[in-house]
Design a protein around this motif. Structure first.
Motif, mmCIF file in Angstrom:
data_model
loop_
_atom_site.group_PDB
_atom_site.id
_atom_site.type_symbol
_atom_site.label_atom_id
_atom_site.label_comp_id
_atom_site.label_asym_id
_atom_site.label_seq_id
_atom_site.Cartn_x
_atom_site.Cartn_y
_atom_site.Cartn_z
ATOM 1 N N ALA A 94 -7.899 -9.197 66.043
ATOM 2 C CA ALA A 94 -6.931 -8.158 65.667
ATOM 3 C C ALA A 94 -5.529 -8.701 65.947
ATOM 4 O O ALA A 94 -5.357 -9.554 66.815
ATOM 5 N N GLN A 95 -4.559 -8.176 65.185
ATOM 6 C CA GLN A 95 -3.203 -8.691 65.312
ATOM 7 C C GLN A 95 -2.188 -7.636 64.900
ATOM 8 O O GLN A 95 -2.460 -6.819 64.033
ATOM 9 N N HIS A 96 -1.029 -7.670 65.538
ATOM 10 C CA HIS A 96 0.105 -6.844 65.120
ATOM 11 C C HIS A 96 1.364 -7.683 65.307
ATOM 12 O O HIS A 96 1.631 -8.178 66.388
ATOM 13 N N ASP A 97 2.125 -7.839 64.228
ATOM 14 C CA ASP A 97 3.398 -8.547 64.246
ATOM 15 C C ASP A 97 4.485 -7.565 63.822
ATOM 16 O O ASP A 97 4.259 -6.729 62.946
ATOM 17 N N GLN A 98 5.669 -7.695 64.433
ATOM 18 C CA GLN A 98 6.807 -6.877 64.019
ATOM 19 C C GLN A 98 8.090 -7.494 64.561
ATOM 20 O O GLN A 98 8.068 -8.166 65.586
ATOM 21 N N PRO A 99 9.207 -7.248 63.867
ATOM 22 C CA PRO A 99 10.490 -7.692 64.417
ATOM 23 C C PRO A 99 10.706 -7.024 65.782
ATOM 24 O O PRO A 99 10.290 -5.875 65.974
ATOM 25 N N LEU A 100 11.323 -7.729 66.704
ATOM 26 C CA LEU A 100 11.594 -7.147 68.017
ATOM 27 C C LEU A 100 12.350 -5.835 67.852
ATOM 28 O O LEU A 100 13.279 -5.732 67.048
ATOM 29 N N MET A 101 11.934 -4.830 68.582
ATOM 30 C CA MET A 101 12.506 -3.476 68.494
ATOM 31 C C MET A 101 12.464 -2.952 67.072
ATOM 32 O O MET A 101 13.288 -2.137 66.678
ATOM 33 N N GLN A 102 11.524 -3.468 66.290
ATOM 34 C CA GLN A 102 11.379 -3.106 64.878
ATOM 35 C C GLN A 102 12.697 -3.287 64.124
ATOM 36 O O GLN A 102 12.983 -2.583 63.165
ATOM 37 N N GLY A 103 13.509 -4.250 64.609
ATOM 38 C CA GLY A 103 14.769 -4.563 63.955
ATOM 39 C C GLY A 103 15.891 -3.571 64.219
ATOM 40 O O GLY A 103 16.978 -3.694 63.666
ATOM 41 N N PHE A 104 15.659 -2.565 65.074
ATOM 42 C CA PHE A 104 16.656 -1.525 65.333
ATOM 43 C C PHE A 104 17.953 -2.120 65.893
ATOM 44 O O PHE A 104 19.042 -1.767 65.456
ATOM 45 N N ILE A 105 17.823 -3.007 66.882
ATOM 46 C CA ILE A 105 18.967 -3.771 67.390
ATOM 47 C C ILE A 105 18.589 -5.237 67.217
ATOM 48 O O ILE A 105 17.754 -5.748 67.967
ATOM 49 N N PRO A 106 19.153 -5.910 66.231
ATOM 50 C CA PRO A 106 18.787 -7.315 65.996
ATOM 51 C C PRO A 106 18.945 -8.157 67.264
ATOM 52 O O PRO A 106 19.918 -7.995 68.011
ATOM 53 N N ALA A 107 17.986 -9.034 67.497
ATOM 54 C CA ALA A 107 17.996 -9.860 68.710
ATOM 55 C C ALA A 107 19.261 -10.697 68.812
ATOM 56 O O ALA A 107 19.735 -10.973 69.919
ATOM 57 N N THR A 108 19.837 -11.076 67.687
ATOM 58 C CA THR A 108 21.049 -11.903 67.727
ATOM 59 C C THR A 108 22.242 -11.153 68.322
ATOM 60 O O THR A 108 23.254 -11.769 68.646
ATOM 61 N N LEU A 109 22.116 -9.836 68.498
ATOM 62 C CA LEU A 109 23.177 -9.048 69.125
ATOM 63 C C LEU A 109 22.947 -8.842 70.618
ATOM 64 O O LEU A 109 23.818 -8.302 71.309
ATOM 65 N N TRP A 110 21.779 -9.236 71.125
ATOM 66 C CA TRP A 110 21.474 -9.036 72.533
ATOM 67 C C TRP A 110 22.334 -9.945 73.401
ATOM 68 O O TRP A 110 22.507 -11.123 73.110
ATOM 69 N N GLN A 111 22.838 -9.407 74.468
ATOM 70 C CA GLN A 111 23.578 -10.188 75.459
ATOM 71 C C GLN A 111 22.635 -10.541 76.607
ATOM 72 O O GLN A 111 21.633 -9.841 76.833
ATOM 73 N N PRO A 112 22.912 -11.607 77.363
ATOM 74 C CA PRO A 112 22.070 -11.945 78.507
ATOM 75 C C PRO A 112 21.900 -10.736 79.437
ATOM 76 O O PRO A 112 22.861 -10.018 79.720
ATOM 77 N N GLY A 113 20.655 -10.489 79.836
ATOM 78 C CA GLY A 113 20.333 -9.353 80.688
ATOM 79 C C GLY A 113 19.903 -8.111 79.931
ATOM 80 O O GLY A 113 19.334 -7.189 80.518
#
Length: 138
Positions: free
Chosen positions: A61-80
């Protein structure tokens, strides 16, 4: 988690709702909650995966999805920055008894290249074993 895995040196897995060992029930859903934290600003908007592997290492079985379902793109995450991510697997009705592994990881959605995993500074492949699960009969 006893040791914090890091994915590509960019994102760490801080925790999960699953114990190290549990029992699978054929035909039922398995909800997997993961707590991710940015170690550094992610280079891409990664896709997370949760896979259930049988005793021979085959995908069950498998489930793949964008992190946070793309709600806040990972490229916008700051350290922490921390997020909670939910994945849902359906345990096959024909699940056989045995020991199953639940692995997780991150990959680039465009190339499907997985991020390398390190645990305590040591290379650990391209996926992290989150839990060991026993297949039980209904």
């Amino acid at each position: 988690l006893p040791a914090v895995p890091q994915f590509g040196g960019q994102i760490a897995l801080l925790g999960s709702n699953l114990p190290a060992q549990a029992t699978l029930i054929p035909g039922q859903s398995l909800g997997v909650d993961l707590i991710w934290q940015a170690v550094e600003r992610p280079k891409l908007d990664y896709t997370g995966f949760v896979q259930l592997l049988d005793p021979q290492g085959r995908l069950v079985a498998q489930h793949d999805q964008p992190l946070m379902q793309g709600f806040i793109p990972a490229t916008l995450w700051q350290p922490g920055f921390r997020i909670a991510d939910h994945y849902q697997l359906t345990v096959p009705v024909e699940l056989q008894p045995g020991v199953y592994r639940l692995i997780i990881g991150l990959y680039d959605g465009a190339t499907v290249e997985r991020l390398p995993v390190t645990v305590a500074g040591q290379a650990a492949g391209d996926a992290f074993q989150l839990s060991q699960l026993s297949g039980a009969q209904e």
